[in-house]
Each structure stands twice: as C-alpha cells, then as structure tokens.
Design a protein around this motif. Structure first.
Motif, PDB file in Angstrom:
ATOM      1  N   GLU A   6      40.236  33.940  44.883  1.00 20.47           N
ATOM      2  CA  GLU A   6      41.416  34.261  44.060  1.00 20.47           C
ATOM      3  C   GLU A   6      42.620  34.425  44.977  1.00 20.47           C
ATOM      4  O   GLU A   6      42.521  34.957  46.065  1.00 20.47           O
ATOM      5  CB  GLU A   6      41.180  35.514  43.208  1.00 20.47           C
ATOM      6  N   PHE A  22      45.932  35.520  43.808  1.00 18.43           N
ATOM      7  CA  PHE A  22      47.021  36.078  43.024  1.00 18.43           C
ATOM      8  C   PHE A  22      48.023  36.843  43.885  1.00 18.43           C
ATOM      9  O   PHE A  22      49.167  37.018  43.497  1.00 18.43           O
ATOM     10  CB  PHE A  22      46.463  37.001  41.929  1.00 18.43           C
ATOM     11  N   VAL A  71      49.674  43.211  44.359  1.00 22.59           N
ATOM     12  CA  VAL A  71      50.199  43.808  43.136  1.00 22.59           C
ATOM     13  C   VAL A  71      51.489  44.568  43.429  1.00 22.59           C
ATOM     14  O   VAL A  71      51.584  45.314  44.407  1.00 22.59           O
ATOM     15  CB  VAL A  71      49.156  44.752  42.506  1.00 22.59           C
ATOM     16  N   VAL A  92      38.258  37.271  37.784  1.00 24.41           N
ATOM     17  CA  VAL A  92      39.369  38.212  37.936  1.00 24.41           C
ATOM     18  C   VAL A  92      40.477  37.874  36.953  1.00 24.41           C
ATOM     19  O   VAL A  92      40.829  36.705  36.779  1.00 24.41           O
ATOM     20  CB  VAL A  92      39.929  38.181  39.375  1.00 24.41           C
ATOM     21  N   ALA A  96      44.458  38.474  36.199  1.00 21.40           N
ATOM     22  CA  ALA A  96      45.732  38.898  36.774  1.00 21.40           C
ATOM     23  C   ALA A  96      46.731  39.099  35.644  1.00 21.40           C
ATOM     24  O   ALA A  96      46.789  38.304  34.708  1.00 21.40           O
ATOM     25  CB  ALA A  96      46.249  37.859  37.756  1.00 21.40           C
ATOM     26  N   TYR A 135      50.726  39.728  34.625  1.00 22.59           N
ATOM     27  CA  TYR A 135      52.082  39.522  35.128  1.00 22.59           C
ATOM     28  C   TYR A 135      53.126  40.017  34.130  1.00 22.59           C
ATOM     29  O   TYR A 135      52.921  39.967  32.922  1.00 22.59           O
ATOM     30  CB  TYR A 135      52.346  38.035  35.370  1.00 22.59           C
ATOM     31  N   LEU A 162      53.324  40.249  39.797  1.00 23.02           N
ATOM     32  CA  LEU A 162      51.929  40.595  39.567  1.00 23.02           C
ATOM     33  C   LEU A 162      51.826  42.113  39.457  1.00 23.02           C
ATOM     34  O   LEU A 162      52.048  42.834  40.420  1.00 23.02           O
ATOM     35  CB  LEU A 162      51.063  40.087  40.721  1.00 23.02           C
ATOM     36  N   LYS A 215      45.601  43.298  38.928  1.00 26.37           N
ATOM     37  CA  LYS A 215      44.516  42.317  38.939  1.00 26.37           C
ATOM     38  C   LYS A 215      43.210  43.084  39.015  1.00 26.37           C
ATOM     39  O   LYS A 215      43.065  44.062  39.738  1.00 26.37           O
ATOM     40  CB  LYS A 215      44.659  41.314  40.086  1.00 26.37           C
ATOM     41  N   THR A 236      41.612  28.565  38.726  1.00 21.07           N
ATOM     42  CA  THR A 236      42.485  29.582  38.155  1.00 21.07           C
ATOM     43  C   THR A 236      43.081  29.042  36.866  1.00 21.07           C
ATOM     44  O   THR A 236      43.744  28.007  36.856  1.00 21.07           O
ATOM     45  CB  THR A 236      43.618  29.954  39.126  1.00 21.07           C
TER      46      THR A 236
END
Length: 228
Positions: free
Chosen positions: A27, A29, A32, A58, A60, A62, A67, A70, A107
């Motif tokens: 992942e 992403f 955060v 996972v 995520a 937004y 972000l 997650k 993803t």
C-alpha cells in the motif's frame, strides 16, 4: 485510562487500543494528515468486486487530497469490518475512499459508498455508521457491467418497413440488475436506405461503463420487372 479514590485505593484501569496502519507491504497511501481536533469514528463493511475484503486489505480515507486515515480491515465471520478514526480539521467535511487489495496489489480508486447516508460527512467527535445498526457500506469495484443484446447484433430490414427494437439486458457483479439504466444512442431511419449504428451503454454505481453495438441495415426494395 486510570483512576483512584481520595484514599489512594486500587485504581480501575481502562485500556483503549487503536490499531493504526503505519504501512502494509504494497500500500502506498502515504502519511496520514493529523489535526488537534477530536476524530470522527467510522464503522463500515468493506467489499471488493462483490466479495468481502480480506486480511491485509487497507481502506484509505481522504478529504480532498489529504489522507485523513488509513486502516486495515478486520475479517469476522466472513464480513470485513472497518473500524477507523478519521482526523477532522473542523466543521463538516466530505470524505472519500480508496481500497488496497493485498491479495492482488491493486489499489481501487473507484469506490462507492452507500447505506443510510448518500455522502459521508465527518466532523469532530462525530460518528458514521454503526456495528449494531446500519453500517456504512464501502464497495470497491473494478468490474464493468455486462450487456447482452436481445435480437442479435446485426439486423436487416427494407425501406418503409417497421424497425422493432429488441432491447438489451444489463447486470453488474455488485449492483445487480441494471437493465433499466441502459442508454441507447442512435436512430434508425426506415425511410432511407443505409447502415445505422445503435450504441447501448450502462454504468454501475462507481462509474465502470460497458457498451454494446447493434448494426441495422436498411435495404432498398428490389425492383420488380414484369415480363409480358
């Protein structure tokens, strides 16, 4: 959290465990974005292409490009649950989702959110979805609907005759029956000889689109020669 009485008697201790994903292999992403405001609690069920998400997948969350959270799903009795805390900047904000499928490394950016809410609004100290009531439904989907033409892909008629549209049916692996949402583009002019194209299209909830094409040939009536 702990507490004790004024005499110093034994304290009662309560522990809260928050499982924050720092990085699942594959992942990407990122980090955060955090805020000092209290977070929103979010409870949801997660599916990928119509099946429950799996261990290591996972989600995520937004707000715009930021972000805010997650979290790895928790699989319990065949249901993939998301129990996440989403950082809120203040006031009401609309959240969107992406889902990482650990089994394939894909993803999913086409993610539909449905349930009791048509849009996911987060705010400090708020909550979205529930375990015992109606949870939020997060559905990642990369599979386009299937369209089947009725009556064949090629049709031939003569000038002046009637063209009877046979129609089509459409189904989706997640959304189910979509026949009523098929859009047909194109017109058959039965007064003019020619080849006409009809395009049938339909989209599922996340925007995956399927098309099918029918060709209608309008022929001139053959000349009739009468010999005396």
């Amino acid at each position: 959290y702990s507490a004790s009485d004024a005499a110093g008697n034994a304290a009662v201790e309560v522990v809260r465990t928050v499982n924050v994903v720092e990085g699942v292999p594959g992942e990407n992403f990122g980090k955060v974005v955090t805020y000092t405001n209290l977070a929103t609690d979010l409870m949801a069920q997660v599916t990928i292409d119509g099946e429950a998400a799996g261990e290591g997948d996972v989600v995520a969350i937004y707000v715009g490009e930021e972000l805010r959270s997650k979290q790895e799903v928790i699989v319990n009795v065949g249901i993939a649950w998301l129990n996440a805390q989403v950082h809120a900047a203040g006031g009401e904000e609309t959240a969107t989702f992406k889902v990482y499928d650990a089994s394939t490394g894909v993803t999913f950016e086409k993610v539909a959110v449905s349930g009791v809410l048509s849009a996911v609004v987060i705010e400090p100290e708020g909550s979205v979805g529930s375990f015992f009531g109606e949870p939020l439904l997060i559905r990642a989907d990369n599979v386009a609907p299937a369209i089947v033409l009725l009556g064949g892909e090629e049709v031939t008629i003569t000038v002046g005759s009637e063209y009877a549209e046979a129609g089509a049916i459409a189904t989706d692996n997640v959304d189910g029956e979509l026949t009523g949402q098929i859009v047909v583009n194109g017109v058959v002019d039965v007064t003019q000889a020619g080849v006409y194209t009809l395009i049938y299209s339909v989209s599922d909830e996340v925007g995956n689109t399927a098309t099918a094409t029918r060709t209608v040939t309008v022929e001139k009536i053959p000349a009739l020669l009468i010999l005396s």
